[in-house]
Scaffold this motif. Sequence first.
Motif, PDB file in Angstrom:
ATOM      1  N   GLY A 145       0.795  -1.222   0.000  1.00 56.17           N
ATOM      2  CA  GLY A 145       0.000   0.000   0.000  1.00 56.17           C
ATOM      3  C   GLY A 145       0.821   1.262   0.000  1.00 56.17           C
ATOM      4  N   SER A 146       2.136   1.135  -0.184  1.00 54.69           N
ATOM      5  CA  SER A 146       3.032   2.292  -0.257  1.00 54.69           C
ATOM      6  C   SER A 146       3.964   2.100  -1.441  1.00 54.69           C
ATOM      7  CB  SER A 146       3.855   2.428   1.033  1.00 54.69           C
ATOM      8  OG  SER A 146       3.012   2.601   2.149  1.00 54.69           O
ATOM      9  N   SER A 147       4.264   3.182  -2.126  1.00 51.40           N
ATOM     10  CA  SER A 147       5.125   3.067  -3.299  1.00 51.40           C
ATOM     11  C   SER A 147       6.584   3.191  -2.901  1.00 51.40           C
ATOM     12  CB  SER A 147       4.778   4.146  -4.320  1.00 51.40           C
ATOM     13  OG  SER A 147       5.636   4.061  -5.436  1.00 51.40           O
ATOM     14  N   TYR A 148       7.405   2.280  -3.423  1.00 57.75           N
ATOM     15  CA  TYR A 148       8.845   2.328  -3.215  1.00 57.75           C
ATOM     16  C   TYR A 148       9.573   2.462  -4.554  1.00 57.75           C
ATOM     17  CZ  TYR A 148       7.412   0.486   1.285  1.00 57.75           C
ATOM     18  OH  TYR A 148       6.791   0.300   2.500  1.00 57.75           O
ATOM     19  N   TYR A 149       8.819   2.686  -5.633  1.00 61.71           N
ATOM     20  CA  TYR A 149       9.436   2.734  -6.957  1.00 61.71           C
ATOM     21  C   TYR A 149       9.834   4.148  -7.346  1.00 61.71           C
ATOM     22  CZ  TYR A 149      10.150   2.759 -11.953  1.00 61.71           C
ATOM     23  OH  TYR A 149      10.703   2.941 -13.180  1.00 61.71           O
ATOM     24  N   LEU A 150      11.092   4.330  -7.651  1.00 66.98           N
ATOM     25  CA  LEU A 150      11.600   5.510  -8.325  1.00 66.98           C
ATOM     26  C   LEU A 150      12.539   5.016  -9.423  1.00 66.98           C
ATOM     27  CD1 LEU A 150      12.569   8.256  -5.702  1.00 66.98           C
ATOM     28  CD2 LEU A 150      10.713   8.306  -7.354  1.00 66.98           C
ATOM     29  N   PRO A 151      12.547   5.663 -10.582  1.00 70.53           N
ATOM     30  CA  PRO A 151      13.397   5.164 -11.670  1.00 70.53           C
ATOM     31  C   PRO A 151      14.855   4.990 -11.272  1.00 70.53           C
ATOM     32  CG  PRO A 151      11.870   6.802 -12.507  1.00 70.53           C
ATOM     33  CD  PRO A 151      11.703   6.791 -11.017  1.00 70.53           C
ATOM     34  N   ARG A 152      15.395   5.930 -10.506  1.00 72.15           N
ATOM     35  CA  ARG A 152      16.826   5.855 -10.192  1.00 72.15           C
ATOM     36  C   ARG A 152      17.160   4.724  -9.224  1.00 72.15           C
ATOM     37  NH1 ARG A 152      15.303  10.647  -7.379  1.00 72.15           N
ATOM     38  NH2 ARG A 152      15.570  10.527  -5.115  1.00 72.15           N
ATOM     39  N   TYR A 153      16.151   4.198  -8.517  1.00 69.07           N
ATOM     40  CA  TYR A 153      16.426   3.100  -7.596  1.00 69.07           C
ATOM     41  C   TYR A 153      16.764   1.801  -8.325  1.00 69.07           C
ATOM     42  CZ  TYR A 153      14.628   5.890  -3.693  1.00 69.07           C
ATOM     43  OH  TYR A 153      14.434   6.858  -2.739  1.00 69.07           O
ATOM     44  N   LEU A 154      16.446   1.733  -9.622  1.00 64.58           N
ATOM     45  CA  LEU A 154      16.688   0.499 -10.375  1.00 64.58           C
ATOM     46  C   LEU A 154      17.723   0.683 -11.480  1.00 64.58           C
ATOM     47  CD1 LEU A 154      13.079  -0.969 -10.671  1.00 64.58           C
ATOM     48  CD2 LEU A 154      14.943  -1.759  -9.228  1.00 64.58           C
ATOM     49  N   THR A 155      18.521   1.720 -11.407  1.00 61.79           N
ATOM     50  CA  THR A 155      19.564   1.890 -12.418  1.00 61.79           C
ATOM     51  C   THR A 155      20.600   0.769 -12.340  1.00 61.79           C
ATOM     52  OG1 THR A 155      20.687   3.395 -10.893  1.00 61.79           O
ATOM     53  CG2 THR A 155      19.327   4.383 -12.612  1.00 61.79           C
ATOM     54  N   PHE A 156      20.665   0.072 -11.200  1.00 64.99           N
ATOM     55  CA  PHE A 156      21.629  -1.032 -11.085  1.00 64.99           C
ATOM     56  C   PHE A 156      21.256  -2.213 -11.977  1.00 64.99           C
ATOM     57  CE2 PHE A 156      18.480  -2.128  -7.836  1.00 64.99           C
ATOM     58  CZ  PHE A 156      18.301  -3.484  -8.046  1.00 64.99           C
ATOM     59  N   THR A 157      20.055  -2.192 -12.569  1.00 64.44           N
ATOM     60  CA  THR A 157      19.663  -3.274 -13.479  1.00 64.44           C
ATOM     61  C   THR A 157      20.178  -3.044 -14.905  1.00 64.44           C
ATOM     62  OG1 THR A 157      17.554  -2.201 -14.032  1.00 64.44           O
ATOM     63  CG2 THR A 157      17.572  -3.695 -12.140  1.00 64.44           C
ATOM     64  N   ALA A 158      20.840  -1.915 -15.155  1.00 58.14           N
ATOM     65  CA  ALA A 158      21.362  -1.625 -16.491  1.00 58.14           C
ATOM     66  C   ALA A 158      22.306  -2.709 -17.016  1.00 58.14           C
ATOM     67  CB  ALA A 158      22.060  -0.265 -16.500  1.00 58.14           C
ATOM     68  N   PRO A 159      23.147  -3.343 -16.183  1.00 57.62           N
ATOM     69  CA  PRO A 159      23.996  -4.429 -16.705  1.00 57.62           C
ATOM     70  C   PRO A 159      23.207  -5.566 -17.352  1.00 57.62           C
ATOM     71  CG  PRO A 159      24.839  -3.707 -14.596  1.00 57.62           C
ATOM     72  CD  PRO A 159      23.531  -2.998 -14.796  1.00 57.62           C
ATOM     73  N   GLY A 160      21.956  -5.773 -16.942  1.00 51.78           N
ATOM     74  CA  GLY A 160      21.135  -6.792 -17.590  1.00 51.78           C
ATOM     75  C   GLY A 160      20.897  -6.470 -19.048  1.00 51.78           C
ATOM     76  N   LEU A 161      20.661  -5.198 -19.337  1.00 47.20           N
ATOM     77  CA  LEU A 161      20.481  -4.772 -20.719  1.00 47.20           C
ATOM     78  C   LEU A 161      21.778  -4.947 -21.510  1.00 47.20           C
ATOM     79  CD1 LEU A 161      18.355  -3.500 -22.605  1.00 47.20           C
ATOM     80  CD2 LEU A 161      19.260  -1.257 -21.948  1.00 47.20           C
ATOM     81  N   CYS A 162      22.897  -4.671 -20.852  1.00 44.56           N
ATOM     82  CA  CYS A 162      24.194  -4.860 -21.514  1.00 44.56           C
ATOM     83  C   CYS A 162      24.455  -6.331 -21.810  1.00 44.56           C
ATOM     84  CB  CYS A 162      25.303  -4.284 -20.645  1.00 44.56           C
ATOM     85  SG  CYS A 162      25.193  -2.500 -20.396  1.00 44.56           S
ATOM     86  N   LEU A 163      24.047  -7.218 -20.917  1.00 44.55           N
ATOM     87  CA  LEU A 163      24.190  -8.661 -21.164  1.00 44.55           C
ATOM     88  C   LEU A 163      23.414  -9.075 -22.409  1.00 44.55           C
ATOM     89  CD1 LEU A 163      23.984 -10.510 -17.711  1.00 44.55           C
ATOM     90  CD2 LEU A 163      25.821 -10.659 -19.391  1.00 44.55           C
ATOM     91  N   LEU A 164      22.187  -8.610 -22.510  1.00 42.02           N
ATOM     92  CA  LEU A 164      21.380  -8.944 -23.681  1.00 42.02           C
ATOM     93  C   LEU A 164      21.991  -8.381 -24.953  1.00 42.02           C
ATOM     94  CD1 LEU A 164      17.774  -8.333 -22.296  1.00 42.02           C
ATOM     95  CD2 LEU A 164      18.980 -10.512 -22.531  1.00 42.02           C
ATOM     96  N   ALA A 165      22.518  -7.155 -24.872  1.00 41.23           N
ATOM     97  CA  ALA A 165      23.148  -6.546 -26.049  1.00 41.23           C
ATOM     98  C   ALA A 165      24.388  -7.331 -26.461  1.00 41.23           C
ATOM     99  CB  ALA A 165      23.494  -5.092 -25.762  1.00 41.23           C
ATOM    100  N   ALA A 166      25.182  -7.745 -25.484  1.00 38.65           N
ATOM    101  CA  ALA A 166      26.370  -8.544 -25.793  1.00 38.65           C
ATOM    102  C   ALA A 166      25.976  -9.878 -26.419  1.00 38.65           C
ATOM    103  CB  ALA A 166      27.176  -8.776 -24.524  1.00 38.65           C
ATOM    104  N   ASN A 167      24.889 -10.440 -25.934  1.00 37.46           N
ATOM    105  CA  ASN A 167      24.371 -11.682 -26.511  1.00 37.46           C
ATOM    106  C   ASN A 167      24.005 -11.485 -27.976  1.00 37.46           C
ATOM    107  OD1 ASN A 167      23.765 -14.365 -26.271  1.00 37.46           O
ATOM    108  ND2 ASN A 167      21.778 -14.063 -25.313  1.00 37.46           N
ATOM    109  N   GLY A 168      23.370 -10.359 -28.282  1.00 38.54           N
ATOM    110  CA  GLY A 168      23.008 -10.064 -29.657  1.00 38.54           C
ATOM    111  C   GLY A 168      24.231  -9.885 -30.538  1.00 38.54           C
ATOM    112  N   ALA A 169      25.263  -9.216 -29.997  1.00 37.60           N
ATOM    113  CA  ALA A 169      26.484  -9.016 -30.771  1.00 37.60           C
ATOM    114  C   ALA A 169      27.165 -10.349 -31.080  1.00 37.60           C
ATOM    115  CB  ALA A 169      27.428  -8.092 -30.019  1.00 37.60           C
TER     116      ALA A 169
END
Length: 309
Positions: A145-169
Amino acid sequence: TGLSFYCILLAPVAVLAVLADGRLRRQWWKVALASVPAAGVAAWVAAAASRQTFQVAWIPPLDWHVAPEILLLQYFSHASMWTDAGIVPAASAPLVVGMVMTAVAVLALAVWGAVRRPRSFSTVLGLALIGVPLAVLLVGSALMGSSYYLPRYLTFTAPGLCLLAANGAVSLTRRSAFRWVAVAAALTLAGGAVLAIAGQRTQFARSPSDDFRFVADTIRDHARPGESFAVAAGEDLFLAAYPRPFEGLVDLTRGISAAQWGLIFDQRFPLESRSALVDRQKVVFAIRPVEKPQEEEFLRSRGFAEQGR
């Protein structure tokens, strides 16, 4: 807060990584044993964070605004290409072009990698790193019942996107017909990175007044011993970064230090509650963000006028 989420939300990602890899599954007990110290740290951080939830009570509740925040701001929150209500100066053209080039190349490679190699360990791990922390945070916010989401709190997930990009390469380089695409993607990433870095090294990259060193230099050049300054709660990190220029000045709003009362920021009294002390001052430096003029307004109500030196 972001560090707390980093420690806690990586735990379910690690569990999924073990389940996704056959070799790790067969040696799960070794992985579990090796994970005990990390799990202990995560549990301790979770326990400490659970006692500090009131510090994020200001976060807006979940609503339709969350969708564009996830899509647009999660990796660009407070970046200089977002004007942030006019507080951050307009970005330079090289910075915008570089960031767009990099984002398009990374996203295209990530999608290609996820489609072409859906069962590879790097794909599973990348998707888990992007999706699991976000899902846990959103579902947890809805249940609590309370929000804990802010975009900057999840910037640590950016390496996941890099993993997928490396996979594509990698998948592109394995087919001779697509190797030119891999070369083009690499050149796009390199060119975008150079433009983005160069674009941040200009006089338009950030406001000079939005800087700890600028505040410290201003006080050093203009304040005299015995004069005073006022700062709002949560806005006093510059004191820890550059304490020397403030020696010999009266800190009007100083309260209990963060270490003494177990919170993130030092306690700060509202300037309005220090009227008697304020009235004894001849010069007060009001240090505040652009969007918070309350201290200056109060000082004007007590008869203070702006003056230059």
